[in-house]
Structures are given as structure tokens and as C-alpha cells.
Design an enzyme around this catalytic site. Sequence first.
Site, mmCIF file in Angstrom:
data_model
loop_
_atom_site.group_PDB
_atom_site.id
_atom_site.type_symbol
_atom_site.label_atom_id
_atom_site.label_comp_id
_atom_site.label_asym_id
_atom_site.label_seq_id
_atom_site.Cartn_x
_atom_site.Cartn_y
_atom_site.Cartn_z
ATOM 1 N N CYS A 52 3.454 7.073 -10.630
ATOM 2 C CA CYS A 52 2.842 7.765 -9.220
ATOM 3 C C CYS A 52 3.470 7.448 -8.334
ATOM 4 O O CYS A 52 3.465 8.410 -8.038
ATOM 5 C CB CYS A 52 0.848 6.641 -9.493
ATOM 6 S SG CYS A 52 0.210 6.622 -11.027
ATOM 7 N N HIS A 102 -0.598 6.464 -3.036
ATOM 8 C CA HIS A 102 0.515 5.104 -3.042
ATOM 9 C C HIS A 102 2.037 5.529 -2.232
ATOM 10 O O HIS A 102 3.157 5.145 -3.065
ATOM 11 C CB HIS A 102 1.054 5.574 -4.966
ATOM 12 C CG HIS A 102 1.440 3.893 -4.837
ATOM 13 N ND1 HIS A 102 0.976 3.712 -6.216
ATOM 14 C CD2 HIS A 102 1.794 2.675 -4.585
ATOM 15 C CE1 HIS A 102 1.339 2.437 -7.122
ATOM 16 N NE2 HIS A 102 1.745 1.455 -5.696
#
Length: 502
Positions: A52, A102
Amino acid sequence: MSKQNILIIMVDQLNGTLFPDGPAEWLYAPNLKKLAKKSVRFENCYTASPLCAPGRASFMSGQLPSISGVYDNAAEFPSDLPTYAHHLRRAGYQTALSGKMHFVGPDQLHGFEERLTTDIYPADFGWTPDYRKPGERIDWWYHNMGSVTGAGVAEISNQMEYDDEVAYEATRKLFDLSRGHDPRPWCLTVSFTHPHDPYVARKKYWDLYEDCEHLLPKVSAMDYDDHDPHSKRIFDANDWRNFDITEDDIRKSRRAYFSNISYLDDKIGEILDTLERTRQEAVILFVSDHGDMLGERGLWFKMTFYEGASRVPMMLHVPGMAPHHETTPVSNIDVCPTLCDLVGISMDEVDPWTQGESLLPLINGQRRVSPVAMEYAAEASYAPLVSLRQDNYKFNRCALDPDQLFDLASDPNELINVIDDPVHADAAEKFKKMANARWDLAQFDEEVRRSQARRWVVYDALRNGNYYPWDYQPLKKASERFMRNHMDLNMVEERQRFPRGE
């Protein structure tokens, strides 16, 4: 070139092999299929890193992890690394993010003028891997196979709650943009966390796949000893020995995953419908950060260069641009330079160090000569892995493992390593030379280890005494919303209405 509005829709962990030319025919995804018909569909698009945070940092900046320093899910995204949000904002755009990106570190904007939600994952260094301790599982945050054995139906979950909010805030923002209070062009990024595991779906979507013929992988699980060294490390990191994965678990997990694609399709439909109803025109980009192995070979989630985890869907709709199907390998690190190219923004100041390249020449018929590069230096690795994808081939290298070369034209499931096959000797030599020229793996490894060691010290220190979280806290200025006594009440309703006077 005019500065067109831009809508970026990002999803998480969506397997690109399910998008050979837009969504596979058997997927219940009418809104994405409608978007595909008016888009350039990139069949062979790859992530920069199959995880991610590094995948997203590369997507936003056009830089691989070895340049950005975002090696893993707890590596700081440097504030001085320009992103597409910086470039667009500098050129006069209003930039907003609804959802996940993120970001790790105290900078939680990275060029976005506004964030509409918090993130779903922590922003600190707590998820840092440690190459000094190969084989150690950090049980409280490493993936395990519980996502597979726990697959099934639920009407609410942590992730559903998040994506419901992401879609709501995005549609609300589109309505607000339509009011025209700010004359600047806009770029809105909407980033969901589905279909990322856990594999849990609402019943209305689960029921769509009751008779699905794709609930088992094409390549069944292999014995542990039959896997390549990195795949074994992934199995160990996922704690596979403590789980008994049945065929029913596999069917349920894949069914929930497909169901969540349909859930996302509904959310995306709401956003595209709002765009249409508010009569706003925009460039629309649909993309994922990385894929999911979905049980192929017995592997789940990401962390590998195999197609299921590294290949991602990407579709680009530009008003006035003819839609078509593009098979040349490309990367989602090409997004930043492509967006700048589309709206006439120069990247000359940073071009010498930008690894992504604009897709417009390719779309306009020029041949792409550079390979797609990928890197991985996070959990389940003990040293960095690198990959090159060009023509029919994919070449993988790690200092700890034998080189791999796959001919995807004859072996789409990547079952035969042809690195020593005389038939492919020229290709093997070519890729080895390209890898040698691009990477110093010993230096790469040293930089990763230095980063990890520093972060472990900082994380431990900041957990002592008063703790100030870096997690983004969305600003909700209630006194500036709806009707308040410092406002001209005669103007409130008129200003907030779209369209006016019809």
C-alpha cells in the site's frame, strides 16, 4: 492546453488480471463497464511496489521506492518530494483527497489543499519491518490467513464504514464544487480501501456471485517446498502453518472479493452520477495501488511480483480523446507526468529525476521503449527485490535468490522460469544488463536497513511520555456550515443552490 478538472478514483488491492479490457465480462460492475467504454484501457499496467504505502507514494510522485525512500508501510513520505497534487496546485488547481493514501509521517497533505476524511491506517513508524531479524513475525500487524478463514457476509465492518464515508464526502465535495464559489479548476482524488481484505461483503453483493464460475484459482495451491524462495518467505510472514485453508475458505474469500468489486462499483456510480448531474466535465482516472493473489499458487494478498499482486487496472477517460485498448506495459508511476502533460504543466525542474513517463505519446501511437520497473523492500523480504517488465517478459531479481524470467505470452501463469533456457538466452542477457545498469542492490539494501534502524529508534522514543499522533484530523468547521448569524441569510440559499434559478 486548457486546465481540465480531474477526478481520480483509486481502489485498493484490485487484481489487474480481472481487467483485461475493462472489467471482466462476468463481474457485476455496470458503472466501471460504462466508464471503460469511453476510456483508454491499459491491460498491462503495473504497480511500482506491491504494497500500500510504497505503491501509493510512487503513484503520487512518479518515483520508485529506492528514490522516494518509501520502502514499506511505515516509511516516511518525504515532504519535499513533489506529487501530482503539488504540481497541479502550483499551477492553480484546488486539490482535495477523500479517503486513503497511507501517508506516513507528520505531513499528511503532500500537496492536497484539503482532506475530507482521516486515513484508515496509522501514520507512524509502528509497522516498520526489520531486516536485522529475518523470519521474525510481528504478529500484531503482519498479515495472517485469518482474512481467508474468516471470509463471509457482514453488513458493516471497519472497512465498509470507511468507504461509505469516503463516497459520501466525495459526492458532497462534487456538489460543493458545482456551486462555483472557487473559480479554479479542481482535482479530486477519491481513494477507497476495498476490495482489500478482510474478505467480508454485504449480502446484497454476496448474492450476486452465488453461481460464479470463478471461485477457485486457475493455479491450485502448491506444496511449500515447491515454491520459489520469496514465496516461502511470504507464507512464513502470513503464519500459514497455524491455519488450515479449505476449498470452502477459498471460495468464500474470492466470492467476497468479487462482491466488494460490485460494492465499489455502486460507490463509483454514485460519484459519476453526481458529476453528471452537476454538469461538470472532468478527466477521469481509475486505478489501483496493487493487486491480490486471491489464492493463486496458494498465495494471498500482495508482496510479490506475480501478476495477481503486481498488475493493476488502469483506465483513463479524457473528454474528446478516443477510447481504445492498450496492451503495452505501463506503470501507475506514469500517472503524475501524464496528468501534468494533459493539462500543460511543465515538470522540467524535476524531470531529470522523475522515473514515470507521460502516457500521452503512447496513447497517440508512439512506441514505448523503456521497461516498467518494480521494487519491493517490505515485510516478507530480507533484502530488496526488483523487477522489469517489457514486451512478453518479466524479469525478477533479489540478491538472496536465483534470477527469474517468465515469458508471459506462452506462460501467463508464470510457472516456468526460463532464465537458463537457451531459447530465451538473448532475452535473459538483455534483462540482466538492464537490471545491472539500473540497480546497485547492495546499496539499496544498505539504505533500507539504515531507514529501518532509524525508524525503530524514533518510534520507541515517541511512544515514551506524551504521545502526539500524526494521524490526520479532518477539519469540520461547523460554524461555517448551513445557516449561521454571521452570514447574510438572504444569500445563503442562493449561493448554495445548483443550478440557480431553474
